[in-house]
Design a protein around this motif. Structure first.
Motif, PDB file in Angstrom:
ATOM      1  N   GLY A 198      -4.380   0.235  -0.578  1.00  0.00           N
ATOM      2  CA  GLY A 198      -3.850   1.604  -0.628  1.00  0.00           C
ATOM      3  C   GLY A 198      -4.752   2.520  -1.430  1.00  0.00           C
ATOM      4  N   ALA A 199      -5.232   2.018  -2.586  1.00  0.00           N
ATOM      5  CA  ALA A 199      -6.143   2.817  -3.412  1.00  0.00           C
ATOM      6  C   ALA A 199      -7.454   3.079  -2.678  1.00  0.00           C
ATOM      7  N   ILE A 226      -7.116   5.880  -0.264  1.00  0.00           N
ATOM      8  CA  ILE A 226      -7.089   7.174  -0.937  1.00  0.00           C
ATOM      9  C   ILE A 226      -8.500   7.616  -1.319  1.00  0.00           C
ATOM     10  N   VAL A 280       1.490   3.183  -3.355  1.00  0.00           N
ATOM     11  CA  VAL A 280       0.267   3.868  -3.790  1.00  0.00           C
ATOM     12  C   VAL A 280       0.071   5.147  -2.984  1.00  0.00           C
ATOM     13  N   ILE A 281       0.257   5.043  -1.678  1.00  0.00           N
ATOM     14  CA  ILE A 281       0.060   6.196  -0.800  1.00  0.00           C
ATOM     15  C   ILE A 281       1.109   7.273  -1.071  1.00  0.00           C
ATOM     16  N   GLY A 309       2.809   7.724  -3.854  1.00  0.00           N
ATOM     17  CA  GLY A 309       2.507   8.316  -5.156  1.00  0.00           C
ATOM     18  C   GLY A 309       1.388   9.335  -5.063  1.00  0.00           C
ATOM     19  N   TRP A 310       0.357   9.014  -4.286  1.00  0.00           N
ATOM     20  CA  TRP A 310      -0.767   9.934  -4.097  1.00  0.00           C
ATOM     21  C   TRP A 310      -0.308  11.224  -3.428  1.00  0.00           C
ATOM     22  N   SER A 348      -1.892  -7.689  -4.750  1.00  0.00           N
ATOM     23  CA  SER A 348      -3.107  -6.971  -5.166  1.00  0.00           C
ATOM     24  C   SER A 348      -3.846  -6.410  -3.964  1.00  0.00           C
ATOM     25  N   ALA A 363       0.833  -1.203   0.000  1.00  0.00           N
ATOM     26  CA  ALA A 363       0.000   0.000   0.000  1.00  0.00           C
ATOM     27  C   ALA A 363       0.872   1.259   0.000  1.00  0.00           C
ATOM     28  N   LEU A 413      -2.053  -3.196  -2.971  1.00  0.00           N
ATOM     29  CA  LEU A 413      -2.291  -2.107  -3.918  1.00  0.00           C
ATOM     30  C   LEU A 413      -3.739  -1.619  -3.853  1.00  0.00           C
TER      31      LEU A 413
END
Length: 306
Positions: free
Chosen positions: A226-227, A230, A47-48, A50-51, A220, A44, A223
């Motif tokens: 994490g999405a 967000i 993803v976090i 990157g956000w 998965s 996660a 990921l």
């Protein structure tokens, strides 16, 4: 505020969390809960991060005034996650979801106990009603209610998910304290970081080498989780909490569909009755919170300024 956008983001987050849970459930027969927590938390993080980079909040996400506060929030949240993941291997997905609804009910109780929040008769009654629903869902699983069949694995699963709900409620109380000094980005980032590190402590308990399919599901789960976090955080940027919170209960619909089509799990009548009562009580609490918020706003508007 754009409520419909907030609601859409909330529903997407709920769906993603349900898919994440199904990924963990599919690996539960072979992969220990602590190892699943590691994958969920570690994957996660990209993803976090990157956000936060896209939003220009990475520096905020790394800045903290309360390191120990983040540690304890991480410890409590990791405990909740581990117990919840363990229960997924022992109970049907809809049942885990239904019992997990005890968390927001317990949050009301704990807020009164630990934060000194005033909880009046209406909300206490709604909490009591919701806990009755939890007991109805638990009834077939706990032998103390005299069902006459031990269901050892299912009984353990029921206890684990109830314990997870307790820790999730405690985590919410801790977050309410953290937000007084910490940014949301920091809370999200440090939780995933802390959970990743704490999960490594379970290595001596017997991690396994996942099959390629299990590894794909676990990655998965991280990921997607994490999405989902967000989308959840973003939902509250576009609509008040009182508007989007009831859509948490869409998770029951998703859990029933995923359980039925993926895991061949058919919800029982008792579970549906109990979960309906829990959802009704939760909606009543959210409605009451909204009414109190409107009343507080009206009083503030009536207060002379300057």
């Amino acid at each position: 505020m754009t409520p419909f956008r907030g609601i859409a983001l909330k529903v997407i987050s709920v769906l993603l969390f349900a898919i994440m849970a199904s990924c963990i459930k599919a690996t539960a027969p072979h992969v220990p809960p602590g190892e699943a927590v590691f994958f969920r938390s570690f994957f996660a993080l990209p993803v976090i991060v990157g956000w936060l980079l896209v939003r220009g909040e990475l520096r905020t996400g790394l800045k903290t005034q309360n390191k120990m506060g983040h540690f304890w929030r991480g410890f409590i949240g990791t405990s909740a996650m581990a117990l919840g993941f363990a229960s997924l291997g022992l109970l049907p997905l809809p049942e885990v979801t239904a019992i997990g609804y005890a968390a927001p009910l317990l949050t009301v109780v704990f807020a009164s106990m630990f934060l000194g929040e005033q909880v009046r008769a209406f909300r206490l009654s709604a909490v009591g009603l919701g806990l009755v629903g939890v007991l109805i869902v638990l009834y077939p699983r706990l032998t103390i209610f005299g069902t006459g069949d031990p269901y050892s694995a299912a009984t353990l699963g029921a206890v684990l998910v109830l314990g997870s709900a307790v820790f999730r409620a405690l985590a919410q109380i801790h977050i309410r304290k953290l937000v007084q000094t910490e940014e949301t980005a920091a809370i999200v980032f440090y939780f995933s970081m802390t959970a990743t590190l704490l999960s490594l402590l379970t290595l001596p308990l017997g991690w396994v080498w996942p099959t390629p399919w299990e590894a794909a599901l676990l990655v998965s789960a991280g990921l997607i989780g994490g999405a989902a976090q967000i989308f959840l955080t973003s939902a509250y940027r576009f609509a008040p909490a009182s508007v989007v919170a009831p859509f948490d209960y869409a998770s029951m619909l998703f859990a029933i569909l995923i359980g039925f089509f993926i895991f061949d799990e058919v919800p029982t009548v008792v579970m549906l009755i109990g979960s309906s009562i829990i959802i009704g009580a939760g909606v009543l609490i959210i409605w009451r919170e909204r009414q109190l918020g409107l009343q507080r706003g009206a009083r503030q508007n009536l207060t002379p300024q300057g």
